[in-house]
Design a protein around this motif. Structure first.
Motif, PDB file in Angstrom:
ATOM      1  N   VAL A 105      69.899  11.948  71.733  1.00 62.45           N
ATOM      2  CA  VAL A 105      69.633  11.674  70.799  1.00 62.45           C
ATOM      3  C   VAL A 105      68.325  11.604  70.398  1.00 62.45           C
ATOM      4  N   VAL A 106      67.596  11.815  71.605  1.00 63.50           N
ATOM      5  CA  VAL A 106      66.180  12.109  71.350  1.00 63.50           C
ATOM      6  C   VAL A 106      65.981  13.453  71.918  1.00 63.50           C
ATOM      7  N   ASN A 107      64.974  14.186  71.170  1.00 68.07           N
ATOM      8  CA  ASN A 107      64.849  15.627  70.964  1.00 68.07           C
ATOM      9  C   ASN A 107      63.188  15.803  72.211  1.00 68.07           C
ATOM     10  N   TYR A 108      62.982  15.690  73.039  1.00 66.25           N
ATOM     11  CA  TYR A 108      62.249  15.970  74.559  1.00 66.25           C
ATOM     12  C   TYR A 108      61.529  17.087  74.331  1.00 66.25           C
ATOM     13  N   SER A 109      61.923  18.495  74.043  1.00 66.11           N
ATOM     14  CA  SER A 109      61.413  19.601  74.068  1.00 66.11           C
ATOM     15  C   SER A 109      60.354  19.814  73.777  1.00 66.11           C
ATOM     16  N   LEU A 110      59.301  21.060  73.653  1.00 66.52           N
ATOM     17  CA  LEU A 110      58.129  21.093  72.662  1.00 66.52           C
ATOM     18  C   LEU A 110      58.434  21.234  71.272  1.00 66.52           C
TER      19      LEU A 110
ATOM     20  N   THR B  40      53.833   5.856  76.088  1.00 64.37           N
ATOM     21  CA  THR B  40      53.861   5.094  74.832  1.00 64.37           C
ATOM     22  C   THR B  40      54.033   3.574  75.357  1.00 64.37           C
ATOM     23  N   ILE B  41      53.611   2.714  74.500  1.00 69.12           N
ATOM     24  CA  ILE B  41      54.460   1.447  74.992  1.00 69.12           C
ATOM     25  C   ILE B  41      55.642   0.963  74.277  1.00 69.12           C
ATOM     26  N   TYR B  42      55.991   1.531  73.619  1.00 70.03           N
ATOM     27  CA  TYR B  42      57.523   1.397  73.279  1.00 70.03           C
ATOM     28  C   TYR B  42      58.796   2.556  72.773  1.00 70.03           C
ATOM     29  N   PRO B  43      59.556   2.622  73.534  1.00 73.34           N
ATOM     30  CA  PRO B  43      61.079   4.008  73.373  1.00 73.34           C
ATOM     31  C   PRO B  43      60.972   3.948  72.205  1.00 73.34           C
ATOM     32  N   PRO B  44      61.644   5.728  71.677  1.00 73.68           N
ATOM     33  CA  PRO B  44      61.766   6.354  70.636  1.00 73.68           C
ATOM     34  C   PRO B  44      62.572   4.639  70.423  1.00 73.68           C
ATOM     35  N   TYR B  45      63.208   4.775  69.242  1.00 76.68           N
ATOM     36  CA  TYR B  45      64.362   4.356  68.178  1.00 76.68           C
ATOM     37  C   TYR B  45      65.102   4.795  69.489  1.00 76.68           C
ATOM     38  N   GLY B  46      65.782   5.824  69.118  1.00 79.69           N
ATOM     39  CA  GLY B  46      67.107   6.872  69.718  1.00 79.69           C
ATOM     40  C   GLY B  46      67.491   6.444  70.832  1.00 79.69           C
ATOM     41  N   LEU B  47      66.695   6.192  71.951  1.00 76.79           N
ATOM     42  CA  LEU B  47      66.637   6.171  73.264  1.00 76.79           C
ATOM     43  C   LEU B  47      67.142   4.548  73.361  1.00 76.79           C
ATOM     44  N   THR B  48      66.690   3.726  72.573  1.00 81.30           N
ATOM     45  CA  THR B  48      67.052   2.709  72.040  1.00 81.30           C
ATOM     46  C   THR B  48      68.549   2.084  71.828  1.00 81.30           C
ATOM     47  N   LEU B  49      69.247   3.285  70.865  1.00 81.18           N
ATOM     48  CA  LEU B  49      70.212   3.027  70.809  1.00 81.18           C
ATOM     49  C   LEU B  49      71.645   3.871  71.511  1.00 81.18           C
TER      50      LEU B  49
ATOM     51  N   ILE C 198      67.919   0.797  84.273  1.00 79.56           N
ATOM     52  CA  ILE C 198      66.574   1.026  84.243  1.00 79.56           C
ATOM     53  C   ILE C 198      65.824   2.759  83.865  1.00 79.56           C
ATOM     54  N   GLY C 199      64.670   2.765  83.102  1.00 74.96           N
ATOM     55  CA  GLY C 199      64.511   3.936  82.791  1.00 74.96           C
ATOM     56  C   GLY C 199      63.166   4.396  83.660  1.00 74.96           C
ATOM     57  N   SER C 200      62.553   5.341  83.980  1.00 76.73           N
ATOM     58  CA  SER C 200      61.541   6.139  84.090  1.00 76.73           C
ATOM     59  C   SER C 200      61.334   7.432  83.218  1.00 76.73           C
ATOM     60  N   GLN C 201      60.191   7.714  83.105  1.00 76.28           N
ATOM     61  CA  GLN C 201      58.818   8.558  82.528  1.00 76.28           C
ATOM     62  C   GLN C 201      57.577   8.445  81.944  1.00 76.28           C
ATOM     63  N   PRO C 202      58.276   7.071  81.572  1.00 79.90           N
ATOM     64  CA  PRO C 202      56.453   6.685  80.244  1.00 79.90           C
ATOM     65  C   PRO C 202      55.552   6.638  80.996  1.00 79.90           C
ATOM     66  N   HIS C 203      55.764   6.513  82.244  1.00 82.40           N
ATOM     67  CA  HIS C 203      54.426   6.083  83.492  1.00 82.40           C
ATOM     68  C   HIS C 203      53.511   4.801  82.307  1.00 82.40           C
ATOM     69  N   VAL C 204      54.398   3.712  82.127  1.00 87.38           N
ATOM     70  CA  VAL C 204      53.724   2.301  82.027  1.00 87.38           C
ATOM     71  C   VAL C 204      55.118   1.215  81.159  1.00 87.38           C
TER      72      VAL C 204
END
Length: 228
Positions: A141-146, A192-201, A215-221
């Motif tokens: 759902v979320v685009n993580y490309s540059l 970022t302290i909140y995930p993008p809404y698409g990730l939540t969906l 259990i997600g990983s990647q944001p470092h916080v």
């Protein structure tokens, strides 16, 4: 007393990590003597595999955007060191009925299944070998490309169940064979302290499909916990 070897890294948190029934983690580097000299090293000594086992890790995921930094040989060396240490490796690509090769183990009479996937860093070149060996998802759902496009993300959020088809297929296929199903996704935006809404969906759709824990990983916080 001072602990020598790789285990010294964990001596201050050992009590917290060891006091659990199942310990899983995201190993976001490789363990190899043949690492490439680059700016972001992300490479550890092979003996670290035994330190991770001794601290209590049962499962480590290699489905992330740094396990391919040092090439295919170093990646498979990492898999070998982990397995030789008695650690299950999650996130490997299956070429049978699953897309991600599930890790299944028993703890205290419960049959636990683990699936892991990576959504990050896929715009890099020469990664065909990685896509062929790791559970990489390219229709999220979320685009993580540059080249992030907010409009495309908004459109994708309208139909989250039409995305991540390979993840849904694995969850629904594994569900009847386990008591607890854990998904380890490598996704989200860094720092970022909140995930993008698409990730939540996406996460909620995986729960709807049959997952029990994500259990997600990647944001470092830390980004908090949702009970859904």
């Amino acid at each position: 007393s001072l602990q020598v070897g790789c285990g010294y890294l964990f001596q201050e948190i050992k009590a917290s990590l060891c006091d659990c029934d199942l310990l899983v983690g995201n190993l976001e580097d490789v363990l190899s003597w043949s690492c490439i000299d680059n700016e972001l090293r992300h490479c550890g000594h092979p003996e670290m595999s035994m330190a991770l086992k001794n601290i209590g890790f049962d499962i480590l995921s290699l489905a992330n955007n740094h396990s391919f930094d040092h090439g295919e040989s170093a990646f498979w060396e990492t898999v070998r060191h982990c397995k030789n240490a008695g650690i299950h490796v999650s996130g490997l690509r299956s070429h049978d009925k699953y897309f991600c090769e599930p890790v299944i183990l028993e703890k205290k009479g419960h049959r636990i299944g683990v699936l892991a996937y990576n959504w990050i860093g896929l715009e890099r070149e020469n990664l065909d070998w990685f896509r062929n060996n790791v559970a990489v998802i390219e229709d999220g759902v979320v685009n993580y490309s540059l080249n992030r496009n907010p409009t495309n993300n908004e459109l994708a959020r309208q139909h989250p169940r039409r995305k991540n088809i390979l993840v849904f297929n694995d969850i629904e296929r594994l569900r009847p064979y386990v008591d607890i199903l854990i998904v380890l996704p490598h996704w989200g935006y860094e720092w970022t302290i909140y995930p993008p809404y698409g990730l939540t969906l996406e996460a909620r759709s995986f729960i709807d499909a049959g997952a029990d824990i994500i259990i997600g990983s990647q944001p470092h916080v830390s980004q908090g916990i949702e009970r859904y």
